[in-house]
Design an enzyme around this catalytic site. Structure first.
Site, mmCIF file in Angstrom:
data_model
loop_
_atom_site.group_PDB
_atom_site.id
_atom_site.type_symbol
_atom_site.label_atom_id
_atom_site.label_comp_id
_atom_site.label_asym_id
_atom_site.label_seq_id
_atom_site.Cartn_x
_atom_site.Cartn_y
_atom_site.Cartn_z
ATOM 1 N N TRP A 325 0.831 -1.205 0.000
ATOM 2 C CA TRP A 325 0.000 0.000 0.000
ATOM 3 C C TRP A 325 0.867 1.257 0.000
ATOM 4 O O TRP A 325 0.585 2.210 -0.728
ATOM 5 C CB TRP A 325 -0.915 -0.005 1.222
ATOM 6 C CG TRP A 325 -1.796 1.204 1.301
ATOM 7 C CD1 TRP A 325 -3.026 1.378 0.738
ATOM 8 C CD2 TRP A 325 -1.500 2.435 1.994
ATOM 9 N NE1 TRP A 325 -3.526 2.631 1.030
ATOM 10 C CE2 TRP A 325 -2.612 3.294 1.804
ATOM 11 C CE3 TRP A 325 -0.424 2.877 2.757
ATOM 12 C CZ2 TRP A 325 -2.660 4.578 2.338
ATOM 13 C CZ3 TRP A 325 -0.473 4.170 3.290
ATOM 14 C CH2 TRP A 325 -1.581 4.995 3.086
ATOM 15 N N ASP A 344 -6.619 -2.923 -1.381
ATOM 16 C CA ASP A 344 -6.689 -3.148 0.063
ATOM 17 C C ASP A 344 -6.920 -1.862 0.850
ATOM 18 O O ASP A 344 -6.991 -1.898 2.081
ATOM 19 C CB ASP A 344 -5.400 -3.821 0.551
ATOM 20 C CG ASP A 344 -5.231 -5.222 -0.034
ATOM 21 O OD1 ASP A 344 -6.224 -5.955 -0.072
ATOM 22 O OD2 ASP A 344 -4.108 -5.555 -0.450
ATOM 23 N N ASP A 345 -7.042 -0.753 0.167
ATOM 24 C CA ASP A 345 -7.258 0.522 0.833
ATOM 25 C C ASP A 345 -8.710 0.627 1.304
ATOM 26 O O ASP A 345 -9.649 0.441 0.521
ATOM 27 C CB ASP A 345 -6.934 1.672 -0.124
ATOM 28 C CG ASP A 345 -7.067 3.024 0.531
ATOM 29 O OD1 ASP A 345 -6.069 3.520 1.071
ATOM 30 O OD2 ASP A 345 -8.186 3.594 0.513
ATOM 31 N N TYR A 346 -8.893 0.960 2.588
ATOM 32 C CA TYR A 346 -10.244 1.005 3.142
ATOM 33 C C TYR A 346 -11.096 2.071 2.455
ATOM 34 O O TYR A 346 -12.281 1.851 2.156
ATOM 35 C CB TYR A 346 -10.186 1.284 4.647
ATOM 36 C CG TYR A 346 -11.550 1.428 5.275
ATOM 37 C CD1 TYR A 346 -12.352 0.316 5.522
ATOM 38 C CD2 TYR A 346 -12.050 2.691 5.617
ATOM 39 C CE1 TYR A 346 -13.605 0.447 6.093
ATOM 40 C CE2 TYR A 346 -13.306 2.837 6.185
ATOM 41 C CZ TYR A 346 -14.086 1.714 6.417
ATOM 42 O OH TYR A 346 -15.333 1.846 6.975
ATOM 43 N N GLY A 347 -10.494 3.240 2.180
ATOM 44 C CA GLY A 347 -11.241 4.304 1.523
ATOM 45 C C GLY A 347 -11.699 3.923 0.133
ATOM 46 O O GLY A 347 -12.818 4.266 -0.293
#
Length: 395
Positions: A325, A344-347
């Site tokens: 990331w 894999d970025d939550y946003g």
């Protein structure tokens, strides 16, 4: 002009909302952003209590435009902006006149300013004059450093963090074109990218319409080492806390606004680095980054420009504390690569759920499958997904 300014204006810049006040003889004060807008207005009016909100005259509007451009990292000359120094003591005026001769990207020390005034030995008085500077940026007190190139103090909100940020912006401007990509900020045409996304995905097109023009900006950097060092410090911290710690780390070394070299960081003691606010894990990660850079195990910024995304990820994730990331953020926001999708970025996952009206964030495989439509401009799609989250929050 009398003791009262005629008008004032608050205006947006890349570092936040600034304030400017003016009178018949020119700009009477420039206020850098405080933590909140009411505080910025209050600080400005403490200096000039009689000022009233008003539309600026043309010469002041030109000064505002030049300040906005400078803080955006563009070439901008403020040396001719007229200043009202009626209430400025004579010695301070002389200090400010010397400070105004320092071009963006350059610095002097307090002692060097004193010498240019013909007042060697008055470095402390120079520092006091600059600490009371009512014309921040126009009189560039941030370009004056302590002995040995150390950052020294800064009276604006954020202190040395703000000072180093201003110097970093100007250092990037002085180098000319952004380091992010040869020939410009991006290695692709943003307009063509948005057109492609609209045509390839109707749901994403609705997000684009709601958000508006693509406004992602590339962060300038002088080296891959500094970009990665900053990324390590920022991990799992709020932006404000991380900026403060990174500024303290840089302030340990000469010419702090340029950032430490790998050799300097390796020579620093654990006590110094921990004292700046680094956790033990980040300290070890920074030392590993510095060692691998010094040993030639990592590519230079110039070499990275010629490498494929996956090759960059593979090389850089060998460094302790740097995962996929972190490198994806570097690819997007430092190098301007067009086709990065941080699945894999939550946003990103939350933005996808908002854009496609799903109650739960998508599985990794679902996001990758839909993202195939957005190639070769998944970076632009990612930016719009992040903005979808901001819109949902009312931001």
């Amino acid at each position: 002009m009398t003791a009262t300014a005629h008008g004032f204006l608050l205006f947006d810049t890349a570092i936040g909302r600034c304030g400017i006040a003016w009178g018949e003889r020119g700009v009477a004060a420039l206020q850098l952003p405080e933590a909140r807008e009411p505080e910025t207005r209050s600080r400005l009016l403490q200096r000039l209590p009689g000022a009233r909100a008003a539309a600026p005259p043309p010469e002041v509007q030109r000064a505002v435009d030049a300040i906005v451009a400078l803080l955006r990292g563009e070439a901008s000359d403020l040396s001719a902006v007229a200043l009202d120094m009626d209430r400025v003591p004579p010695f301070h005026r002389r200090v400010y006149e010397v400070a105004r001769t320092i071009p963006p990207g350059a610095t002097l020390t307090y002692g060097e300013v004193a010498a240019r005034l013909g007042a060697s030995g008055s470095a402390r008085a120079v520092g006091q004059a600059l600490g009371r500077n009512p014309f921040a940026i126009i009189v560039p007190c941030h370009r004056v450093l302590a002995a040995g190139g150390k950052a020294g103090g800064f009276s604006a909100n954020g202190g040395v963090t703000t000072k180093l940020r201003l110097l970093a912006i100007e250092s990037g401007q002085a180098r000319g074109a952004p380091e992010a990509a040869p020939g410009g900020d991006f290695g692709f045409d943003p307009g063509a990218a948005v057109d492609h996304l609209r045509a390839s995905d109707a749901a994403l097109a609705r997000v684009i319409d709601a958000v508006g023009p693509f406004a992602m900006r590339i962060d300038r950097t002088s080296s891959l080492f500094l970009a990665l060092a900053e990324s390590i410090v920022y991990q799992q911290l709020t932006g404000k806390a991380a900026a403060t710690i990174f500024a303290r780390v840089r302030a340990l070394f000469p010419r702090a606004h340029e950032g430490p070299t790998p050799a300097q960081l390796l020579r620093a003691s654990d006590e110094e680095l921990r004292g700046a606010g680094l956790s033990q894990a980040k300290l070890l990660a920074l030392r590993d980054l510095a060692r691998k850079t010094e040993d030639g195990e990592l590519p230079t910024l110039a070499e990275v420009h010629g490498m494929e995304d996956e090759a960059i990820i593979e090389r850089l994730t060998r460094v302790r504390g740097i995962g996929r990331w972190t490198v994806e953020m570097l690819l997007m926001f430092r190098l301007g690569r067009p086709d990065v999708l941080p699945v894999d970025d939550y946003g990103i996952r939350k933005g996808f759920g908002i854009a496609f009206k799903r109650p739960e964030p998508p599985a990794r495989a679902d996001l990758e499958k839909r993202g195939a439509r957005w190639k070769p401009y998944r970076t632009v799609a990612s930016w719009y997904l992040w903005r979808a989250v901001d819109l949902a929050r009312g931001g």
